[in-house]
Design a protein around this motif. Structure first.
Motif, PDB file in Angstrom:
ATOM      1  N   LEU A 183      -0.705   0.823  11.062  1.00 20.07           N
ATOM      2  CA  LEU A 183      -1.526   0.646   9.913  1.00 20.07           C
ATOM      3  C   LEU A 183      -0.729   0.222   8.739  1.00 20.07           C
ATOM      4  O   LEU A 183      -1.309  -0.609   7.946  1.00 20.07           O
ATOM      5  CB  LEU A 183      -2.326   1.966   9.603  1.00 20.07           C
ATOM      6  CG  LEU A 183      -3.063   2.101   8.726  1.00 20.07           C
ATOM      7  CD1 LEU A 183      -4.381   1.248   8.747  1.00 20.07           C
ATOM      8  CD2 LEU A 183      -3.544   3.458   8.481  1.00 20.07           C
ATOM      9  N   GLN A 184       0.249   0.897   8.585  1.00 15.29           N
ATOM     10  CA  GLN A 184       1.097   0.417   7.266  1.00 15.29           C
ATOM     11  C   GLN A 184       1.447  -1.268   7.370  1.00 15.29           C
ATOM     12  O   GLN A 184       1.625  -1.841   6.458  1.00 15.29           O
ATOM     13  CB  GLN A 184       2.390   1.339   7.329  1.00 15.29           C
ATOM     14  CG  GLN A 184       3.051   1.189   5.818  1.00 15.29           C
ATOM     15  CD  GLN A 184       4.322   2.109   5.949  1.00 15.29           C
ATOM     16  OE1 GLN A 184       4.799   2.572   6.897  1.00 15.29           O
ATOM     17  NE2 GLN A 184       4.387   2.758   4.597  1.00 15.29           N
ATOM     18  N   THR A 185       1.806  -1.330   8.254  1.00 17.22           N
ATOM     19  CA  THR A 185       2.256  -2.886   8.642  1.00 17.22           C
ATOM     20  C   THR A 185       1.194  -3.874   8.245  1.00 17.22           C
ATOM     21  O   THR A 185       1.289  -5.038   7.734  1.00 17.22           O
ATOM     22  CB  THR A 185       2.974  -3.197  10.231  1.00 17.22           C
ATOM     23  OG1 THR A 185       4.151  -2.388  10.346  1.00 17.22           O
ATOM     24  CG2 THR A 185       3.260  -4.723  10.194  1.00 17.22           C
ATOM     25  N   CYS A 186      -0.104  -3.566   8.765  1.00 23.13           N
ATOM     26  CA  CYS A 186      -1.134  -4.359   8.754  1.00 23.13           C
ATOM     27  C   CYS A 186      -1.662  -4.481   7.323  1.00 23.13           C
ATOM     28  O   CYS A 186      -1.881  -5.320   6.482  1.00 23.13           O
ATOM     29  CB  CYS A 186      -2.171  -3.774   9.443  1.00 23.13           C
ATOM     30  SG  CYS A 186      -2.210  -3.912  11.197  1.00 23.13           S
ATOM     31  N   VAL A 187      -1.429  -3.111   6.439  1.00 23.01           N
ATOM     32  CA  VAL A 187      -1.828  -3.178   5.074  1.00 23.01           C
ATOM     33  C   VAL A 187      -0.609  -4.005   4.192  1.00 23.01           C
ATOM     34  O   VAL A 187      -1.154  -4.673   3.349  1.00 23.01           O
ATOM     35  CB  VAL A 187      -1.645  -1.732   4.589  1.00 23.01           C
ATOM     36  CG1 VAL A 187      -1.680  -1.528   2.946  1.00 23.01           C
ATOM     37  CG2 VAL A 187      -2.840  -0.895   5.002  1.00 23.01           C
ATOM     38  N   VAL A 188       0.572  -3.864   4.636  1.00 28.71           N
ATOM     39  CA  VAL A 188       1.686  -4.638   3.885  1.00 28.71           C
ATOM     40  C   VAL A 188       1.547  -6.204   4.103  1.00 28.71           C
ATOM     41  O   VAL A 188       1.537  -6.842   3.252  1.00 28.71           O
ATOM     42  CB  VAL A 188       2.986  -4.167   4.429  1.00 28.71           C
ATOM     43  CG1 VAL A 188       3.974  -5.443   3.908  1.00 28.71           C
ATOM     44  CG2 VAL A 188       3.510  -2.713   3.803  1.00 28.71           C
ATOM     45  N   LEU A 189       1.137  -6.670   5.295  1.00 29.67           N
ATOM     46  CA  LEU A 189       0.855  -8.027   5.714  1.00 29.67           C
ATOM     47  C   LEU A 189      -0.543  -8.542   4.850  1.00 29.67           C
ATOM     48  O   LEU A 189      -0.398  -9.803   4.299  1.00 29.67           O
ATOM     49  CB  LEU A 189       0.776  -8.352   7.073  1.00 29.67           C
ATOM     50  CG  LEU A 189       1.885  -8.205   7.899  1.00 29.67           C
ATOM     51  CD1 LEU A 189       1.641  -8.289   9.403  1.00 29.67           C
ATOM     52  CD2 LEU A 189       2.811  -9.182   7.547  1.00 29.67           C
TER      53      LEU A 189
END
Length: 178
Positions: A11-17
């Protein structure tokens, strides 16, 4: 706990991207130049790093005083500012790479050194961000209290050490841009 950590990391990776790409769309691609111009994203990212650092310090103070609600809220804010920092820095690194003139020789120019430092710092920060995410998930699983908060202390040390490293990198960038 491992499943929650994996899901939270995805989830955090998706938000950052998503945030990085959104910044790229909003602010666009910079024009290539011969000289080194640091993206404003690096300065804004520093602000988010400082706010996140303060939130993590506040979390450490609150867990020691057994203020669990404020402790968890501060950890969530620190995780949020960490994600914003990485997003802004990722956009800044992309903008820096795109601002290099095609005529520049990457191996002999200062641009390569600047990009390497920024990329290495980003990779180290992703590790510290993972530590912070683990500590936050552990906090919501009631693993920390006024007697045991070593994970929070360690996450703070990681965050603050990388903050100091980032200030040093910005200083090197400023010297290289002269």
């Amino acid at each position: 706990m491992a499943r929650r950590f994996f899901a939270a990391t995805v989830l955090q990776t998706c938000v950052v991207l998503f945030l990085s790409v959104t910044l790229g769309i909003l602010f666009g691609r910079p024009q290539p130049t011969e000289s080194l111009h640091l993206p404003a994203a690096f300065q804004f990212g520093t602000l988010f790093l400082a706010i996140g650092s303060w939130c993590l310090h506040d979390a450490h103070t609150n867990v020691r005083l057994e203020r669990q609600l404020r402790f968890r809220r501060s950890l969530l804010l620190a995780v949020g500012f960490a994600a914003i920092f990485v997003s802004v820095q990722s956009y800044g690194l992309w903008a820096l790479i795109k601002s290099i003139s095609p005529q520049r020789e990457m191996q002999t120019s200062v641009h390569g050194m600047v990009i390497m430092f920024a990329a290495l710092h980003t990779m180290h920060f992703v590790v510290a961000q993972s530590v912070l995410l683990w500590v936050t998930l552990s906090a919501f699983a009631d693993r920390y209290d006024h007697e045991y908060y070593w994970g929070v202390t360690f996450a703070g040390w990681c965050w603050h050490a990388l903050g100091i490293a980032w200030i040093a990198i910005l200083w090197i960038f400023a010297i290289a841009a002269i």
